[in-house]
Design a protein around this motif. Sequence first.
Motif, PDB file in Angstrom:
ATOM      1  N   GLU A 225      30.876  46.130 111.779  1.00 24.64           N
ATOM      2  CA  GLU A 225      31.115  46.880 110.497  1.00 24.64           C
ATOM      3  C   GLU A 225      32.382  47.928 110.484  1.00 24.64           C
ATOM      4  OE1 GLU A 225      27.637  48.068 108.285  1.00 24.64           O
ATOM      5  OE2 GLU A 225      27.397  45.951 107.408  1.00 24.64           O
TER       6      GLU A 225
ATOM      7  N   VAL B 293      22.421  47.938 101.125  1.00 25.26           N
ATOM      8  CA  VAL B 293      21.242  47.281 100.939  1.00 25.26           C
ATOM      9  C   VAL B 293      20.920  46.206 101.909  1.00 25.26           C
ATOM     10  CG1 VAL B 293      20.021  45.504  99.455  1.00 25.26           C
ATOM     11  CG2 VAL B 293      21.148  47.603  98.616  1.00 25.26           C
ATOM     12  N   ARG B 294      21.875  45.543 102.516  1.00 24.66           N
ATOM     13  CA  ARG B 294      21.841  44.637 103.694  1.00 24.66           C
ATOM     14  C   ARG B 294      21.444  45.316 105.041  1.00 24.66           C
ATOM     15  NH1 ARG B 294      25.929  43.079 107.095  1.00 24.66           N
ATOM     16  NH2 ARG B 294      25.627  41.119 108.143  1.00 24.66           N
ATOM     17  N   ASN B 295      21.922  46.629 105.125  1.00 24.96           N
ATOM     18  CA  ASN B 295      21.826  47.154 106.393  1.00 24.96           C
ATOM     19  C   ASN B 295      20.468  47.876 106.621  1.00 24.96           C
ATOM     20  OD1 ASN B 295      24.258  46.683 107.006  1.00 24.96           O
ATOM     21  ND2 ASN B 295      25.166  48.670 106.660  1.00 24.96           N
TER      22      ASN B 295
ATOM     23  N   TRP C 110      12.622  42.469 101.723  1.00 27.48           N
ATOM     24  CA  TRP C 110      13.880  42.979 102.887  1.00 27.48           C
ATOM     25  C   TRP C 110      14.587  41.711 103.087  1.00 27.48           C
ATOM     26  CZ3 TRP C 110      15.569  47.421 101.868  1.00 27.48           C
ATOM     27  CH2 TRP C 110      14.834  48.676 101.875  1.00 27.48           C
TER      28      TRP C 110
ATOM     29  N   GLY D 275      22.759  40.687 100.012  1.00 27.67           N
ATOM     30  CA  GLY D 275      23.542  41.722 100.644  1.00 27.67           C
ATOM     31  C   GLY D 275      24.827  41.246 101.540  1.00 27.67           C
ATOM     32  N   SER D 276      24.404  39.765 102.060  1.00 31.74           N
ATOM     33  CA  SER D 276      25.458  39.037 103.073  1.00 31.74           C
ATOM     34  C   SER D 276      26.277  38.300 101.900  1.00 31.74           C
ATOM     35  CB  SER D 276      24.879  38.333 103.900  1.00 31.74           C
ATOM     36  OG  SER D 276      23.921  38.981 104.710  1.00 31.74           O
TER      37      SER D 276
ATOM     38  N   ALA E  23      17.169  41.399 100.310  1.00 28.75           N
ATOM     39  CA  ALA E  23      18.138  42.210 100.585  1.00 28.75           C
ATOM     40  C   ALA E  23      19.217  41.847 101.433  1.00 28.75           C
ATOM     41  CB  ALA E  23      17.476  43.706 100.744  1.00 28.75           C
ATOM     42  N   ILE E  24      18.812  41.224 102.587  1.00 28.63           N
ATOM     43  CA  ILE E  24      19.709  40.665 103.541  1.00 28.63           C
ATOM     44  C   ILE E  24      20.403  39.609 102.993  1.00 28.63           C
ATOM     45  CG2 ILE E  24      20.082  39.802 105.758  1.00 28.63           C
ATOM     46  CD1 ILE E  24      17.199  41.251 106.560  1.00 28.63           C
TER      47      ILE E  24
ATOM     48  N   VAL F  95      27.639  48.722  97.943  1.00 27.95           N
ATOM     49  CA  VAL F  95      26.070  48.833  97.800  1.00 27.95           C
ATOM     50  C   VAL F  95      25.476  47.484  98.309  1.00 27.95           C
ATOM     51  CG1 VAL F  95      24.340  48.218  95.795  1.00 27.95           C
ATOM     52  CG2 VAL F  95      26.374  49.959  95.473  1.00 27.95           C
ATOM     53  N   ALA F  96      26.089  46.308  98.230  1.00 27.10           N
ATOM     54  CA  ALA F  96      25.651  45.329  99.119  1.00 27.10           C
ATOM     55  C   ALA F  96      25.279  45.559 100.428  1.00 27.10           C
ATOM     56  CB  ALA F  96      26.551  43.875  98.766  1.00 27.10           C
ATOM     57  N   LEU F  97      26.405  46.066 101.113  1.00 22.54           N
ATOM     58  CA  LEU F  97      26.446  46.523 102.703  1.00 22.54           C
ATOM     59  C   LEU F  97      25.075  47.168 102.813  1.00 22.54           C
ATOM     60  CD1 LEU F  97      30.345  46.341 103.423  1.00 22.54           C
ATOM     61  CD2 LEU F  97      28.564  44.661 104.023  1.00 22.54           C
TER      62      LEU F  97
END
Length: 340
Positions: free
Chosen positions: A57, A95-97, A115, A122-123, A118-119, A91-93
């Motif tokens: 990232e 939440v993914r992290n 979770w 978020g991907s 979320a991954i 926001v997606a990144l």
Amino acid sequence: MELTTVWFALIAVLWVGYFCLEGFDFGVGMLLPVLSRSETERRVMINTIGPVWDGNEVWVLVAGGATFAAFPEWYATLFSGFYLPLLLILVALIVRNLGFDYRGKRDDDRWRANWDKAIIIGSFVPALLWGVALTNLVRGLPIDADMEFTGNLLTLLNPISLLGGLVTLGLFLTHGALFTALKTTGQIREDARGLATKIGAFTAVVAVALLATLGAQHGNAWSWLTTLVAAGSLVAALGANLRGREGWAFIGTFVTIAMAVATYFLLLFPNVMPSTLNEAWSLTVDNASSTPYTLKIMTVVALVFTPLVLLYQSWTYWVFRKRIGTQHIPAASEPVAASH
């Protein structure tokens, strides 16, 4: 060569690095519910990217920072016009992290399942929207004489740009499947290879259609060359995958993504944001750039620190180069530190 051209090329290289590296961990994240049948297998998949996803990232952060410093007018118009899509990506990144960091903090199936969602989401969101954003840059946007974007969200969600989003989505899924096959053993590896072939074949057709369409409108000799290399690399990757050569297959999709992104920037140059209202209102490497003195300082800094960053990240991949199997995963009750 003008420093404005040099920095345009460097920003292109940063985006190439970001999509090639972050692309496969987006793919792994999206394939989490497809390739894993148990908690142990999900942990195998997450651990394949655990040591590297946060480092990947960094490329987009540097690309954004370089754009701000080298081409402030480009940065201002881009981030104001693409405000909502970029906000959704951010926001997606985030939440993914959080999903990577927190899914293993509690021994509870429902906690981990939430979770995992979320991954996955978020991907998926960045994988789609980055393609939409880049395609919009190449095809042109309604920019007025004051270098301001005059469209709206629906302006960005046009058919050709949505096709661009579908291409990046397919490329990242294929790239992620091949990375999973390269880094795992057992059934996950076999399933990943089979899925990569199916998704890759569909993506090849869609990608050729997109790049041919954009090339017909804005193409030049160099962009057609990179388009051909991208297409050939994807076909070669699928062929290597069928022969069980995951390493060569992964290199093939790496080159495919690199050449596809290079094609976008070759189609764009010397513009950075072409205007569909009036060609004279387009942002170019000249009218959107910083002062020559700023660019000279940035060049010196880049020459010093870029090799150090590349060496460090290369070392990280070398250290964590071995395959992972279910036999390497400890009991489910033990916390999982996916980010380290």
